[in-house]
Design a protein around this motif. Structure first.
Motif, mmCIF file in Angstrom:
data_model
loop_
_atom_site.group_PDB
_atom_site.id
_atom_site.type_symbol
_atom_site.label_atom_id
_atom_site.label_comp_id
_atom_site.label_asym_id
_atom_site.label_seq_id
_atom_site.Cartn_x
_atom_site.Cartn_y
_atom_site.Cartn_z
ATOM 1 N N GLY A 78 -26.040 -19.795 -16.951
ATOM 2 C CA GLY A 78 -25.263 -20.128 -15.760
ATOM 3 C C GLY A 78 -24.927 -18.889 -14.949
ATOM 4 N N LEU A 79 -24.543 -17.806 -15.664
ATOM 5 C CA LEU A 79 -24.235 -16.564 -14.959
ATOM 6 C C LEU A 79 -25.464 -16.046 -14.219
ATOM 7 C CD1 LEU A 79 -21.959 -14.473 -17.332
ATOM 8 C CD2 LEU A 79 -21.373 -15.654 -15.221
ATOM 9 N N ILE A 102 -23.134 -19.702 -21.501
ATOM 10 C CA ILE A 102 -22.648 -18.788 -20.471
ATOM 11 C C ILE A 102 -23.775 -17.987 -19.787
ATOM 12 C CG2 ILE A 102 -21.162 -16.786 -20.047
ATOM 13 C CD1 ILE A 102 -19.204 -17.969 -22.051
ATOM 14 N N GLY A 115 -32.219 -23.651 -16.117
ATOM 15 C CA GLY A 115 -31.804 -25.053 -16.146
ATOM 16 C C GLY A 115 -32.270 -25.736 -17.421
ATOM 17 N N ILE A 161 -27.978 -17.830 -12.996
ATOM 18 C CA ILE A 161 -28.186 -18.668 -11.811
ATOM 19 C C ILE A 161 -27.250 -18.192 -10.702
ATOM 20 C CG2 ILE A 161 -27.920 -20.998 -10.854
ATOM 21 C CD1 ILE A 161 -28.668 -22.106 -13.579
ATOM 22 N N ALA A 162 -25.978 -17.989 -11.076
ATOM 23 C CA ALA A 162 -24.987 -17.589 -10.081
ATOM 24 C C ALA A 162 -25.295 -16.202 -9.513
ATOM 25 C CB ALA A 162 -23.598 -17.606 -10.708
ATOM 26 N N PHE A 199 -27.447 -14.916 -1.304
ATOM 27 C CA PHE A 199 -26.410 -15.343 -0.373
ATOM 28 C C PHE A 199 -25.853 -14.146 0.397
ATOM 29 C CE2 PHE A 199 -22.009 -16.276 0.700
ATOM 30 C CZ PHE A 199 -22.184 -17.440 1.426
ATOM 31 N N LEU A 200 -25.585 -13.063 -0.331
ATOM 32 C CA LEU A 200 -25.026 -11.872 0.323
ATOM 33 C C LEU A 200 -26.019 -11.273 1.320
ATOM 34 C CD1 LEU A 200 -23.220 -10.199 -2.695
ATOM 35 C CD2 LEU A 200 -22.181 -11.357 -0.749
ATOM 36 N N ALA A 212 -32.579 -26.082 -11.094
ATOM 37 C CA ALA A 212 -31.782 -26.046 -12.324
ATOM 38 C C ALA A 212 -31.181 -27.418 -12.608
ATOM 39 C CB ALA A 212 -30.686 -24.996 -12.215
ATOM 40 N N ALA A 213 -30.688 -28.062 -11.538
ATOM 41 C CA ALA A 213 -30.083 -29.385 -11.717
ATOM 42 C C ALA A 213 -31.118 -30.368 -12.244
ATOM 43 C CB ALA A 213 -29.502 -29.881 -10.397
ATOM 44 N N GLY A 262 -28.251 -16.382 -7.164
ATOM 45 C CA GLY A 262 -27.807 -17.042 -5.944
ATOM 46 C C GLY A 262 -26.958 -16.115 -5.093
ATOM 47 N N LEU A 263 -26.047 -15.420 -5.776
ATOM 48 C CA LEU A 263 -25.135 -14.524 -5.078
ATOM 49 C C LEU A 263 -25.898 -13.432 -4.326
ATOM 50 C CD1 LEU A 263 -22.075 -14.231 -4.891
ATOM 51 C CD2 LEU A 263 -22.196 -12.518 -6.691
ATOM 52 N N ARG A 304 -21.889 -6.134 2.065
ATOM 53 C CA ARG A 304 -22.446 -7.318 1.416
ATOM 54 C C ARG A 304 -23.933 -7.161 1.162
ATOM 55 N NH1 ARG A 304 -19.866 -12.802 3.798
ATOM 56 N NH2 ARG A 304 -17.756 -12.375 3.111
ATOM 57 N N LEU A 333 -30.614 -23.709 -7.453
ATOM 58 C CA LEU A 333 -29.662 -24.670 -8.011
ATOM 59 C C LEU A 333 -30.297 -26.048 -8.165
ATOM 60 C CD1 LEU A 333 -26.211 -23.989 -6.319
ATOM 61 C CD2 LEU A 333 -26.829 -23.729 -8.696
#
Lengths: 347, 458
Positions: free
Chosen positions: B427-428, B424, B403, B430-431, B438-439, B387-388, B434-435, B14, B384
């Motif tokens: 958003g990708l 698309i 965002g 941001i993810a 997170f990892l 962005a929100a 984040g990923l 990870r 996030l």
């Protein structure tokens, strides 16, 4: 701490949070609100002068009359006081907490009232309907999926589920909502892109129309959160499965399946219930964006629109109602936890 | 301990994936800083900066599937064949642009740009297009406006919607074998004379200036044929190159995420340690305050604060920090409660060291690895949240954040219009960001967190 004492503490805490949220809101938005109110008074006075029968000798007399009227009316409304005057602040907080929320500048309810209370009360059930239904569905799916993968720890399914959980935590849910509209409304034409029903609320078929329009938001809410739910349930279950009493039951010859679905799941009840409650509470907060994307006619959409138009009475009213729902949900969750988990009473 | 932490990070799968993603993002940022002009960052919201791009064009590679879409053409004076001659005191400057069109699709629109310096007598501009079938259309013939002062520089764009162009083209009905009244200039100019389809081949677009005095000078000339495809990620309604926006979004997101998480986790760390170490009444009081903060509806407060104090990125960071420390404080407190009774801590106390010294010299250093993990784990949340906030329309409007891009897309109804390339990629990204964190955080946490139960089976 006994249950009674816990309840008391929680209630006081809840009231404190509610009070301070409204106080902060009123402090933050007070100056803007005052400015808007003075503007409204000015417009009203000028309208009356323009349409009235009063005659003036010269423009100076007219403008001095208008200024006097504005000052007089501002005084009766308390607008001449400083926005941060303590008695004024307290008065505002109390009137908000007793749901005396004033009139909206831009919005009306379905039946034409511009009273903020009427507008908000109309929106509350729609938000509750969407998010409670979604939470119930997600909880059911989460518990069964979580139990299933907990029983097959380390399997391909388990890993796949963890992957979904990680991904759904990384993606903004409102972005997934936009993608869903792109796919199901624009490309496949299965669901409408806007979730506001077209028929009027007095129509007998309105409820069916509403439910049809709810499908896409509902599916989206379930998709974005079932993975992490299942992961939470799995986490609690695996911790319990490693406890000694489970090993004892295994040695007694009770089947693994029965242990998982009856003994372990029952013990995971209290933490799962807490997680459900907290999830529900925070989903109401997140409703602002989700509802705005789908155009779902609930509180969140109203909040979004009110921010755009700077309709302060609506913003204050929704902050109050939203916080209240949030806190009550947490409160109920706390009580449920204390009732479900015998260990809480003892400690 | 720090070394062990680092080794653990690069040994876990990870951690490796997380670090690779982060390195990829940083490399993109470095490329952006070196290659992309910095103006594109500063002038993200200035429509003038982007005017030469096509409007709402899809990414270029979509042209490889299905029909061949018209690829954007943007030419300036350096791309032109220039010639000039003087006869009877009139100087004629001619700029010829060669454009080879092989697409199945007409351009969306076109523009002719020029910037000319002249005195009293305004020059005359004539635009001709010679087509592959050797027809020559005079598209535009008009004099530039009269100068108000000497040394006047006149800059203008002639759009395909210009009435002059429409009228000029209506004279050419005889060339076409079908009625042309229903077709727009971008279609007619490039259409086969027998059927309304694209005539493939090389077009010569000539911009001829008739200059009536010697001091007149032509500064800029250009031709733009608006394509339906453009760049790696296409453009939005304001003609902005979305790829550039995506790239500039990386450093901003990293800055927001890291600043917010480092500060809020530090607050939580100190708050939790003090609360847990002091215990008793202090602990009770501090945890009550924590409970109150915890119960605040954060997003609503964020919204209220942004409405009141404006929409600066630093303010957003400050607000996110203020409401981001409670969870960490709770976890750290429970650890500090146990550490208080560790022998070396008690020994330090017995030696007469002050509380502050014990906390900062003996307890916090032990908690640092866990703190690193928490920082990494809380970065996605901060990104996030920003962005929100931007998505609702309360972000910093001057910056190209992801965002903000999604906010623009939603305002323009991109989803129901099917403009997927606007939705698309942000958003990708941001993810993905984040990923990565997170990892990394997850693999650090597995090493550092003493509360994490050791699973018997793993």
């Amino acid at each position: 701490m006994g249950l009674g004492k816990t309840l008391l503490f929680r209630s006081i805490n809840m009231f404190l949070v509610l009070f301070s949220t409204i106080l902060i809101t009123v402090i933050l938005l007070g100056p803007t609100l005052d400015k808007l109110l003075v503007d409204a008074v000015r417009n009203q006075v000028i309208d009356e002068v323009n349409q009235g029968t009063l005659k003036f000798q010269n423009p100076e007399e007219r403008s001095s009359y208008i200024n006097n009227q504005i000052q007089f009316r501002s005084k009766t409304l308390g607008l001449d006081q400083d926005s941060f005057n303590p008695s004024k602040l307290i008065h505002r907080v109390v009137s908000v907490m007793t749901l005396d929320l004033g009139k909206s500048h831009f919005f009306t309810s379905d039946f034409g009232s511009s009273n903020v209370r009427d507008i908000i009360i109309e929106k509350v059930p729609k938000t509750l309907l969407l998010f409670t239904t979604a939470t119930i569905l997600v909880t059911i799916i989460g518990i069964f999926l979580g139990a299933y993968v907990a029983g097959k720890e380390g399997s391909w399914w388990d890993k796949f589920n963890s992957l979904i959980a990680i991904f759904s935590n990384s993606f903004p849910s409102w972005w997934v909502a936009m993608i869903m509209i792109l796919v199901f409304a624009f490309t496949l034409h299965i669901f409408p892109a806007r979730a506001t029903p077209l028929s009027s609320p007095s129509d007998p078929n309105y409820i069916f129309d509403l439910l049809y329009h709810m499908t896409l938001p509902l599916i989206t809410l379930v998709i974005v959160s079932f993975g992490s739910w299942a992961y939470i349930v799995r986490y609690f279950l695996i911790n319990i499965l490693n406890e000694d009493f489970i090993y004892a039951k295994r040695t007694m010859g009770i089947s693994k399946r029965k242990i998982l679905y009856s003994h372990a799941l029952r013990n995971a009840g209290p933490p799962v219930a807490t997680a459900v409650g907290l999830g529900l509470a925070s989903s109401f907060g997140g409703s602002i964006i989700t509802e705005a994307v789908f155009d779902w006619p609930g509180m969140g959409k109203l909040f979004y629109d009110a921010i755009g138009l700077l309709d302060i009475p609506i913003i204050i009213g929704l902050t109050y109602v939203g916080t209240l729902i949030f806190l009550v949900t947490i409160f109920i969750t706390d009580i449920a936890y204390s009732l479900l988990d015998p260990r809480v009473k003892g400690s | 301990m720090q070394k062990k932490l680092f080794l653990g990070l690069i040994r876990s799968r990870r951690g490796i994936i997380g670090i690779s993603i982060l390195a990829f993002l940083l490399a993109l940022t470095a490329i952006a800083i070196l290659v992309v002009p910095f103006d594109s960052y500063k002038l993200w919201n200035d429509p003038d900066y982007w005017i030469n791009n096509p409007k709402t064009a899809s990414p270029f590679w979509t042209g490889y599937f299905g029909s061949k879409e018209f690829e954007h053409v943007s030419l300036d004076q350096y791309d032109a064949k220039t010639s000039s001659e003087v006869s009877e005191g009139i100087k004629v400057s001619n700029f010829i642009f060669d454009v080879n069109i092989q697409s199945d699709d007409f351009p969306d629109d076109f523009m002719f740009l020029h910037s000319v310096k002249y005195n009293e007598v305004p020059p005359v501009l004539q635009i001709d297009i010679t087509r592959p079938d050797n027809n020559t259309f005079t598209v535009y013939y008009s004099s530039l406006p009269t100068a108000n002062n000497l040394n006047n520089t006149f800059t203008d764009r002639i759009f395909s919607t210009n009435n002059n162009i429409k009228e000029s083209l209506s004279q050419y009905q005889s060339v076409f074998s079908f009625p042309i009244s229903g077709f727009e200039p971008p279609v007619l100019l490039f259409a086969d004379t027998n059927k309304p389809q694209v005539l493939h081949g090389t077009y010569h677009i000539s911009q001829k200036f008739f200059l009536f005095d010697n001091s007149s000078r032509i500064d800029k000339v250009g031709v733009i044929l608006g394509g339906k495809v453009f760049g790696i990620m296409g453009t939005d309604d304001l003609r902005r190159d979305l790829f550039i926006g995506i790239i500039w979004g990386i450093p901003i997101a990293l800055f927001i995420g890291l600043t917010v998480s480092i500060f809020s986790i530090s607050i939580g760390l100190i708050y939790g340690v003090v609360s847990g170490y002091r215990g008793k009444k202090t602990d009770e009081g501090m945890m009550r305050i924590n409970d109150i903060f915890y119960a605040f509806p954060t997003l609503i407060l964020l919204i209220l604060l942004s409405i009141t104090f404006g929409r600066s990125i630093f303010l957003i960071i400050l607000i996110l920090m203020t409401f981001g420390w409670m969870g960490t404080a709770k976890v750290i407190r429970s650890i500090a409660l146990q550490m208080r009774n560790f022998q070396y801590v008690e020994a330090a106390k017995l030696m007469g060291q002050s509380d502050m010294k014990v906390i900062f010299k003996h307890i916090i250093p032990q908690l640092l690895p866990l703190t690193f993990a928490s920082v990494a784990i809380s970065v996605p949340g901060a990104i996030l949240a920003e962005a929100a906030l931007s998505f609702i329309g309360l972000g910093d409007p001057t910056l190209p954040t992801w965002g903000q891009m999604l906010h623009d897309a939603n305002t323009a109804d991109a989803a129901s219009r099917g403009i997927w390339w606007w939705i698309i990629p942000p958003g990708l990204m941001i993810a993905l960001t984040g990923l990565a964190f997170f990892l990394i955080g997850n693999s650090l946490d597995a090493i550092a967190n003493p509360l994490r139960k050791q699973n018997k089976k793993i």
